[in-house]
Design an enzyme around this catalytic site. Structure first.
Site, PDB file in Angstrom:
ATOM      1  N   ASP A   1      52.306   6.965  19.389  1.00 50.21           N
ATOM      2  CA  ASP A   1      50.877   7.015  19.747  1.00 50.21           C
ATOM      3  C   ASP A   1      49.937   6.299  19.119  1.00 50.21           C
ATOM      4  O   ASP A   1      49.893   6.227  17.874  1.00 50.21           O
ATOM      5  CB  ASP A   1      50.618   8.662  19.820  1.00 50.21           C
ATOM      6  CG  ASP A   1      49.387   9.082  20.270  1.00 50.21           C
ATOM      7  OD1 ASP A   1      48.521   8.199  20.751  1.00 50.21           O
ATOM      8  OD2 ASP A   1      49.013  10.312  20.110  1.00 50.21           O
TER       9      ASP A   1
ATOM     10  N   GLU B   1      44.317   9.941  13.561  1.00 52.35           N
ATOM     11  CA  GLU B   1      43.371   9.332  14.403  1.00 52.35           C
ATOM     12  C   GLU B   1      41.966   9.667  14.337  1.00 52.35           C
ATOM     13  O   GLU B   1      41.414  10.792  14.801  1.00 52.35           O
ATOM     14  CB  GLU B   1      43.590   9.565  16.296  1.00 52.35           C
ATOM     15  CG  GLU B   1      43.958  11.015  16.481  1.00 52.35           C
ATOM     16  CD  GLU B   1      44.311  10.988  17.837  1.00 52.35           C
ATOM     17  OE1 GLU B   1      43.910  10.376  18.583  1.00 52.35           O
ATOM     18  OE2 GLU B   1      45.237  12.289  17.973  1.00 52.35           O
TER      19      GLU B   1
ATOM     20  N   HIS C   1      52.157  17.261  20.547  1.00 53.75           N
ATOM     21  CA  HIS C   1      51.431  18.012  19.458  1.00 53.75           C
ATOM     22  C   HIS C   1      52.491  18.854  19.185  1.00 53.75           C
ATOM     23  O   HIS C   1      52.417  20.041  19.816  1.00 53.75           O
ATOM     24  CB  HIS C   1      50.248  18.464  20.115  1.00 53.75           C
ATOM     25  CG  HIS C   1      49.035  17.549  20.394  1.00 53.75           C
ATOM     26  ND1 HIS C   1      48.024  17.715  21.107  1.00 53.75           N
ATOM     27  CD2 HIS C   1      48.876  16.210  20.309  1.00 53.75           C
ATOM     28  CE1 HIS C   1      46.971  17.025  21.300  1.00 53.75           C
ATOM     29  NE2 HIS C   1      47.613  15.995  20.921  1.00 53.75           N
TER      30      HIS C   1
ATOM     31  N   GLU D   1      43.822   4.786  15.866  1.00 47.04           N
ATOM     32  CA  GLU D   1      45.090   5.651  15.729  1.00 47.04           C
ATOM     33  C   GLU D   1      46.344   4.544  15.396  1.00 47.04           C
ATOM     34  O   GLU D   1      46.599   3.835  16.261  1.00 47.04           O
ATOM     35  CB  GLU D   1      45.108   6.385  16.920  1.00 47.04           C
ATOM     36  CG  GLU D   1      46.197   7.530  17.063  1.00 47.04           C
ATOM     37  CD  GLU D   1      46.456   8.312  18.402  1.00 47.04           C
ATOM     38  OE1 GLU D   1      47.152   9.225  18.083  1.00 47.04           O
ATOM     39  OE2 GLU D   1      46.014   7.769  19.231  1.00 47.04           O
TER      40      GLU D   1
END
Length: 316
Positions: free
Chosen positions: A127, A222, A196, A301
């Site tokens: 991510d 992030e 998550h 991020e």
């Protein structure tokens, strides 16, 4: 859907050329991670990094947000990855969770554009995000503060560190630029097919929560920066994920599960968006998050794998 991206064969060759630069037994000793799983993460990270950079380069005044999102998602597939969540293109005061739909707006001069990319290999997720400004340079301090805060956090991540401390490091870096962190947005741990997975990395030091990091943990860091209130309000929902028992006999649920597993998806990916109404109780919603004072937000991020004496950035 974009069937072929000009020049994508050159991008793919560059990714494959770098495939052997990381990994091997040294990485597994530092993380305790299975070598095959580690390689999945590393490949996802290499692809995500390249897709992020090439997607940022497509952003220009008059370009359609939907074209940019579909470019990122199709390039991910052409490089051999799978899309871990819909390409997020969050502009100005919109902080996160905005993915374009048909008929959406175009980029305009002065837009502060956050591109957030998710890639997975066999469920192992990378991510990454960055921020640019279209044609102007009014928000360069916000952008620099987010990037510097990310670098400062990465320098402190290692086994045994508490994420509350990382939050303090992030906040100090952001405030050194006279900016504020977004206090209700966090970094997060990730596990296979779970974006998550329970560990949160706050962007400020006085958070009431914190978790100790261990070697082998995979976390997305992030920082978000603003000159506004530093909190968010909720907007519409464009992104969902499935929750509940995978053994559900609901046909709509099983169809979506076969397509997306438990990863986030958007209505523009579904053949029949109205089917979502039939499984409302089995959906987790990701509302668009908007800076509550209406002020612009920047984001940076990376995904890292925690090691015994540091961390490995897989999306650099």
């Amino acid at each position: 859907m974009i069937k072929n991206i000009p020049g994508s064969h050159k991008i793919i060759r560059a990714i494959k050329a770098g495939a052997g630069r990381t990994g091997g037994t040294e990485g597994t000793k530092k993380t305790g991670m299975d070598p095959e799983i580690l390689e999945c993460y590393l490949e996802a990270g290499r692809i995500a990094s390249s897709v992020r950079e090439h997607t940022l380069n497509t952003v220009e005044e008059g370009g359609r947000l939907l074209d940019t999102a579909e470019y990122a998602e199709e390039l991910t597939r052409q490089m051999g990855g799978e899309v871990a969540f819909p390409c997020n293109i969050s502009i100005n005061e919109i902080a996160s969770h905005y993915t374009p739909l048909k008929g959406d707006r175009k980029f305009a001069s002065g837009d502060l554009v956050k591109i957030d990319i998710g890639v997975h290999i066999n469920g192992y997720i990378a991510d990454t995000a960055n921020t640019i400004e279209v044609d102007t340079n009014h928000n360069r301090t916000l952008i620099k503060a987010a990037r510097e805060a990310l670098d400062a956090a990465i320098n402190e991540i290692r086994e045994g560190v508490n994420t509350k401390y990382i939050g303090k490091v992030i906040e100090n870096a952001i405030k050194s630029y006279n900016c504020l962190p977004m206090t209700d947005l966090t970094g997060h741990s990730m596990e296979r097919y779970i974006i998550h997975s329970g560990v949160n990395i706050p962007n400020y030091g006085s958070a009431s929560f914190g978790n100790v990091l261990y070697a082998g943990d995979v976390v997305a860091v992030e920082p978000f920066t603003t000159l506004g209130r530093g909190s968010t309000r909720r907007g519409e929902v464009r992104i969902y994920s499935l929750v509940g028992s995978k053994g559900s006999k609901n046909l709509s649920y099983q169809k979506l599960l076969s397509q997306f597993n438990t990863l986030p998806f958007t209505t523009r990916w579904t053949d029949e968006p109205d089917e979502l109404d039939k499984i409302k109780t089995k959906l987790h919603k990701y509302p668009v998050l908007i800076e509550s004072g209406g002020c612009p937000v920047a984001q940076a991020e990376h995904t890292v794998i925690v090691e015994d004496n540091g961390c490995r950035v897989i999306t650099a």
